[in-house]
Design a protein around this motif. Structure first.
Motif: not given
Length: 269
Positions: A38-39, A59-63, A87-88
């Motif tokens: 989650s964020n 780590r991943r970006e929101t996209d 986050k991510g």
């Protein structure tokens, strides 16, 4: 190499763990992942533990695009602490038996003690290149298998310490910390004083402290399965003298009573 039909042996919030299904001779005993889903990732309390881990972090970006991949050492932690993932972020790791960590992987339990995570030394990054490449696109299960192969291949090229302290540490784990160290020394034909010194030098903890960590973890995990645990029964089953002894250890090691820790962990299920 499969992990028991991929069903985790333990799950808590974002954390998943699988006990290794292979030989006791392996230096790797547990695979685990922790993925922020989650964020606002939920922090959780780490139980005290004497085992370091070697972990892939990505780590991943929101996209969904990958922004960072690295290899980490997550040190043993001798007091409870909160871990709050970014986050991510996703961690994919193998836990190492502490008595073999220095001789096989150059990861001394003393040097990494109470360090939650740090970038791994270059010799491990070189050894785990296939895992780092795999982490660019593969699911966690495939990364676990690739990291296992990289680490086992690297370990095969090094000389494992095969002293009596290794047998003692394995014995304590198999008995969940409930066997007396004096009894282990007698079975191994070595003086208790000498074995205690060798154990502490290689594991990074005195035998009593390591045994207590094993007992505390087993008690916490046993309680986690029940909404209303029978604490007296859990204390007996996990080798405490009595319930008061268990309560005192929980409070000294985590700052919480068993009931308070249980309620905190149940909220994450």
């Amino acid at each position: 190499m499969m992990l028991r039909d991929e069903t985790p042996d333990h799950a808590l919030g974002q954390y998943r763990a699988w006990r290794a299904p292979f030989s006791k001779a392996s230096a790797l005993d547990l695979a685990w992942t922790n993925r922020a889903r989650s964020n606002a990732p939920q922090p959780h309390r780490l139980l005290p533990h004497g085992e370091p881990s070697i972990a892939i972090v990505r780590r991943r970006e929101t996209d969904g695009t990958m922004s960072d991949i690295d290899l980490l050492v997550c040190g043993p932690y001798h007091r409870t602490k909160f871990y709050a993932p970014e986050k991510g972020e996703e961690l994919i790791a193998w836990r190492i038996k502490p008595e073999l960590a220095a001789s096989l992987f150059g990861v001394s339990p003393f040097e990494y003690a109470n360090i939650a995570r740090v970038s791994a030394p270059q010799h491990l990054k070189t050894a785990c290149q296939q895992s780092l490449i795999c982490a660019e696109h593969a699911p966690a299960a495939e990364i676990i298998r690739t990291l296992y192969l990289d680490l086992e291949t690297y370990a095969d090229g090094n000389s494992a310490n095969a002293g009596p302290e290794c047998a003692a540490a394995q014995w304590l784990r198999e008995e969940s910390g409930k066997i007396r160290f004096k009894q282990i020394a007698e079975k191994l034909g070595i003086s208790e004083r000498n074995l205690r010194r060798r154990f502490t030098d290689h594991v990074g903890l005195a035998p009593k402290s390591y045994s207590q960590q094993l007992q505390l973890t087993n008690a916490a995990l046993a309680a986690e399965k029940e909404a209303a645990p029978d604490w007296a029964e859990i204390a007996f089953a996990t080798g405490f003298h009595d319930q008061a002894h268990m309560i005192n250890l929980f409070k000294s090691e985590t700052g919480l009573t068993p009931g308070a820790l249980h309620a905190e962990r149940r909220d994450l299920l």
